[in-house]
Design an enzyme around this catalytic site. Sequence first.
Site, mmCIF file in Angstrom:
data_model
loop_
_atom_site.group_PDB
_atom_site.id
_atom_site.type_symbol
_atom_site.label_atom_id
_atom_site.label_comp_id
_atom_site.label_asym_id
_atom_site.label_seq_id
_atom_site.Cartn_x
_atom_site.Cartn_y
_atom_site.Cartn_z
ATOM 1 C CG HIS A 193 -4.549 2.588 -0.707
ATOM 2 N ND1 HIS A 193 -5.406 1.939 0.155
ATOM 3 C CD2 HIS A 193 -3.521 3.042 0.074
ATOM 4 C CE1 HIS A 193 -4.916 2.000 1.392
ATOM 5 N NE2 HIS A 193 -3.790 2.675 1.380
ATOM 6 C CG HIS A 251 -3.718 7.087 2.687
ATOM 7 N ND1 HIS A 251 -3.733 6.981 4.056
ATOM 8 C CD2 HIS A 251 -3.394 5.858 2.228
ATOM 9 C CE1 HIS A 251 -3.416 5.742 4.394
ATOM 10 N NE2 HIS A 251 -3.217 5.034 3.309
ATOM 11 C CG HIS A 282 2.094 0.003 4.387
ATOM 12 N ND1 HIS A 282 1.718 -1.015 5.228
ATOM 13 C CD2 HIS A 282 1.032 0.832 4.284
ATOM 14 C CE1 HIS A 282 0.471 -0.807 5.623
ATOM 15 N NE2 HIS A 282 0.026 0.302 5.065
ATOM 16 C CG ASP A 306 -2.001 -0.959 1.241
ATOM 17 O OD1 ASP A 306 -1.987 -1.868 0.381
ATOM 18 O OD2 ASP A 306 -2.899 -0.850 2.101
ATOM 19 C CG ASP A 307 0.118 3.799 2.119
ATOM 20 O OD1 ASP A 307 -1.039 3.531 1.735
ATOM 21 O OD2 ASP A 307 0.438 3.858 3.312
HETATM 22 ZN ZN LIG Z 1 -2.631 3.147 2.989
#
Ligand SMILES: [Zn+2]
Length: 210
Positions: free
Chosen positions: A73, A77, A168, A22-23
């Site tokens: 995603h 955020h 992540h 993620d991210d």
């Molecule tokens: Zn995230």
Amino acid sequence: MSNISIVDQFVAREKVVAFTFDDGPNPVYTHQLLDIFRQASSKATFYMIGNQIEQHRELVRTVVSEGHEIGNHTYTHPYMSRLCEQECINEVVWTEELIIETVGVKPQTFRPPYFDYNEQAAQFIRSRGYTIVGAVNGEAMDWEQPGVQHIVDKTKEKVSPGSVLLFHDGFGDRSQTVEAVRILVRELLAEGYRLVTVSDLIGLSAGEGA
Ligand SMILES: [Zn+2]
């Protein structure tokens, strides 16, 4: 919030597991993870943030060209449960359009930041064809940099055929994550697992909710 609508674990009759990151995309850590998965002849899923995609478009194309999946995603955020309906729609749609514009593929799965959403958000996300995806190894907390061994141990406690695993590649120092993933990939392959994308997991478990 309804836990019925987020999937951490799919039904699978074979030893398959989905690593997710993620991210990102992130110019340092995404590349390191791509190297690991290339050497392992394995696939992963990257839940990317729209405002990061805009800064690293070439990297997004590299991820797709190596056979990995890109998931949505959101754009900034946020905690989705705190957004009004239009803000929620924008977060999903802007990111979707950005991914399509960059790589020509509509994302099929969505991960809510902080696993936070409400029924209104979930209904909208599903109405656009997404499966909402969680993970089984939240206790690994790789984002807190709890130590490589902690990330490995807490993940291995929870992994089973059909699991989605959360890590992540964005926001801060992810060197512990990279080292933990290197170990987990090696060990899970040795145990006979295949490492596939989330959409592959969905396909393998078609018609069977977990
Ligand atoms: Zn995230």
